[in-house]
Design a protein around this motif. Structure first.
Motif, mmCIF file in Angstrom:
data_model
loop_
_atom_site.group_PDB
_atom_site.id
_atom_site.type_symbol
_atom_site.label_atom_id
_atom_site.label_comp_id
_atom_site.label_asym_id
_atom_site.label_seq_id
_atom_site.Cartn_x
_atom_site.Cartn_y
_atom_site.Cartn_z
ATOM 1 N N ILE A 164 0.859 -1.189 0.000
ATOM 2 C CA ILE A 164 0.000 0.000 0.000
ATOM 3 C C ILE A 164 0.891 1.234 0.000
ATOM 4 N N THR A 165 0.590 2.157 -0.896
ATOM 5 C CA THR A 165 1.278 3.442 -0.944
ATOM 6 C C THR A 165 0.240 4.526 -0.726
ATOM 7 N N GLY A 166 0.484 5.388 0.227
ATOM 8 C CA GLY A 166 -0.486 6.431 0.551
ATOM 9 C C GLY A 166 0.117 7.809 0.499
ATOM 10 N N LEU A 203 -3.080 -0.962 8.148
ATOM 11 C CA LEU A 203 -3.476 -2.091 8.988
ATOM 12 C C LEU A 203 -4.816 -2.672 8.537
ATOM 13 N N TYR A 204 -5.740 -1.787 8.165
ATOM 14 C CA TYR A 204 -7.079 -2.236 7.782
ATOM 15 C C TYR A 204 -7.077 -2.937 6.419
ATOM 16 N N TYR A 205 -6.570 -2.264 5.405
ATOM 17 C CA TYR A 205 -6.636 -2.827 4.051
ATOM 18 C C TYR A 205 -5.782 -4.090 3.897
ATOM 19 N N ALA A 206 -4.651 -4.130 4.592
ATOM 20 C CA ALA A 206 -3.758 -5.281 4.464
ATOM 21 C C ALA A 206 -4.020 -6.357 5.509
ATOM 22 N N SER A 207 -5.027 -6.152 6.361
ATOM 23 C CA SER A 207 -5.412 -7.123 7.402
ATOM 24 C C SER A 207 -4.244 -7.457 8.320
ATOM 25 N N CYS A 208 -3.505 -6.426 8.735
ATOM 26 C CA CYS A 208 -2.390 -6.605 9.665
ATOM 27 C C CYS A 208 -2.866 -6.395 11.100
ATOM 28 N N LYS A 209 -2.418 -7.252 11.986
ATOM 29 C CA LYS A 209 -2.655 -7.054 13.415
ATOM 30 C C LYS A 209 -1.556 -6.196 14.037
ATOM 31 N N ASP A 210 -0.378 -6.216 13.410
ATOM 32 C CA ASP A 210 0.767 -5.480 13.923
ATOM 33 C C ASP A 210 1.687 -5.162 12.746
ATOM 34 N N ALA A 236 7.240 7.431 5.869
ATOM 35 C CA ALA A 236 7.611 6.236 6.630
ATOM 36 C C ALA A 236 7.382 4.987 5.799
ATOM 37 N N THR A 237 8.105 3.935 6.158
ATOM 38 C CA THR A 237 7.972 2.612 5.554
ATOM 39 C C THR A 237 7.708 1.596 6.654
ATOM 40 N N LEU A 238 6.710 0.732 6.444
ATOM 41 C CA LEU A 238 6.335 -0.274 7.432
ATOM 42 C C LEU A 238 6.242 -1.649 6.783
ATOM 43 N N GLY A 243 3.502 -9.778 6.200
ATOM 44 C CA GLY A 243 4.383 -9.593 5.054
ATOM 45 C C GLY A 243 4.017 -8.449 4.133
ATOM 46 N N ALA A 244 2.859 -7.850 4.292
ATOM 47 C CA ALA A 244 2.484 -6.694 3.479
ATOM 48 C C ALA A 244 3.362 -5.502 3.850
ATOM 49 N N THR A 245 3.589 -4.610 2.883
ATOM 50 C CA THR A 245 4.427 -3.447 3.134
ATOM 51 C C THR A 245 3.681 -2.162 2.824
ATOM 52 N N GLN A 246 4.187 -1.058 3.398
ATOM 53 C CA GLN A 246 3.592 0.252 3.178
ATOM 54 C C GLN A 246 4.678 1.311 3.060
ATOM 55 N N TYR A 247 4.441 2.250 2.158
ATOM 56 C CA TYR A 247 5.161 3.523 2.162
ATOM 57 C C TYR A 247 4.100 4.620 2.137
#
Length: 352
Positions: A164-166, A203-210, A236-238, A243-247
């Protein structure tokens, strides 16, 4: 700061079944919060703020509300189920603690905390009282294209979400902002503040708990002289626990030529397709908001969603408060998004 969408009424309770009050009108998001709740059938009984000018403006928007003589009058009323507040960010936690101590659920504007210590206080208080500490992450909850994206993902339209890129640009509108907006101790930093929207969506779109914050940075590129404590840029990058990633990038650089306050966009990549959300404008083509583009094995689709989806969060929140369920948002999700934005802020590299 004055983003306050109005939707079609979609009542989930009868008149008088759920009563709430507004306390602390420091941020204009309180109007959107109250709009959403009243459209879902809640009754706005009271408002309180020590500033009479803020009260005057609020009563013009909600003429049936009763002006309380004090915060305590509201807290002592057993009819009030929930307190909605948009205090100065550094004061949001303490208002929530008082509300929960009086047996009320609490609904606060983002960012819900400015320190990790506040977050831990709220965690302990929700566990001790059983009350809710919910957060108005408006860039997902009060945007129809963002709501629809979640529905598409749940239906499997793009498979497993992997990245996900926001982008969350905002217009600064200085010097029209209140003094606290420019004071780091009060607003918490750009990643803590408007960055909270971006992390919550991940967290919501990628169904991450953490998730882990891998890298973050902030800067004051343009306002050092006038507003030395302001951060006008952050990113930021998470990596999520699945295993999903975000910038993501947030900033205060919306140019004056844009027709709205910010060109907020989200790009969601899945194993079987991708989604682009153009939340507030489709630039240089049309001024309407809530555009979504979907590409998958069935082809390409453009959805113009304004007025077609609604805002289910508010009705779900009301029912959660009544039935003590967690359908609108889990408490852990609300807190985890806050925790990660605080950690991103804390570890951010300062760029000059």
């Amino acid at each position: 700061m004055n983003y306050a969408p109005k939707g079609k009424p979609n009542r989930v309770v009868s008149e008088g079944d759920f009563i709430f009050a507004a306390i602390a009108l420091d941020h204009g998001h309180i109007y959107g919060m109250c709009n959403g709740l009243t459209e879902a059938g809640a009754v706005l009984k009271y408002v309180y703020d020590p500033d009479p000018e803020k009260i005057k403006q609020f009563v013009e928007a909600f003429p049936l509300v009763r002006v309380a003589s004090s915060e305590q009058e509201i807290m002592d009323d057993p009819e009030v189920n929930l307190i909605a507040g948009a205090a100065v960010p550094s004061k949001r936690c303490e208002l929530g603690l008082r509300a929960m101590d009086h047996g009320k659920d609490y609904f606060t504007d983002k960012t819900p905390f400015t320190t990790l210590e506040q977050l831990e206080q709220a965690r302990r208080k929700t566990e001790a009282t059983g009350r809710k500490y919910m957060v108005y992450y408006s860039e997902r909850l009060h945007v129809e294209s963002a709501v629809f994206a979640g529905q598409l993902i749940e239906q499997g339209a793009i498979g497993r979400v992997i990245q996900i890129t926001g982008f969350g640009p905002h217009r600064l509108n200085a010097p029209g902002r209140p003094d606290w907006f420019f004071e780091k101790e009060n607003y918490g930093g750009i990643l803590c503040d408007i960055g909270s929207h971006q992390i919550e969506q991940f967290l919501y779109y990628a169904s991450c708990k953490d998730a882990r914050v891998m890298h973050s940075k902030v800067a004051n590129y343009h306002c050092k002289e006038d507003y030395p404590e302001l951060e006008d840029y952050g990113d930021a990058t998470l990596i999520g626990d699945n295993g999903a990633t975000q910038y993501f990038r947030v900033d205060w650089f919306t140019p004056d030529g844009l027709q709205t306050w910010g060109d907020g966009r989200i790009f969601i990549v899945g194993t079987e397709g991708y989604i682009e959300i153009r939340k507030y404008i489709d630039i240089a083509r049309e001024s309407s908001s809530d555009h979504l583009y979907l590409v998958n094995d069935k082809g390409e689709k453009h959805f113009s969603l304004k007025g077609h989806v609604g805002y289910p969060f508010f009705g779900e929140l009301i029912l959660d408060c009544i039935h003590r369920t967690e359908n609108a948002m889990t408490q852990e999700h609300a807190f985890k998004a806050a925790e990660l934005c605080l950690k991103a802020q804390e570890m951010a590299i300062r760029v000059e």
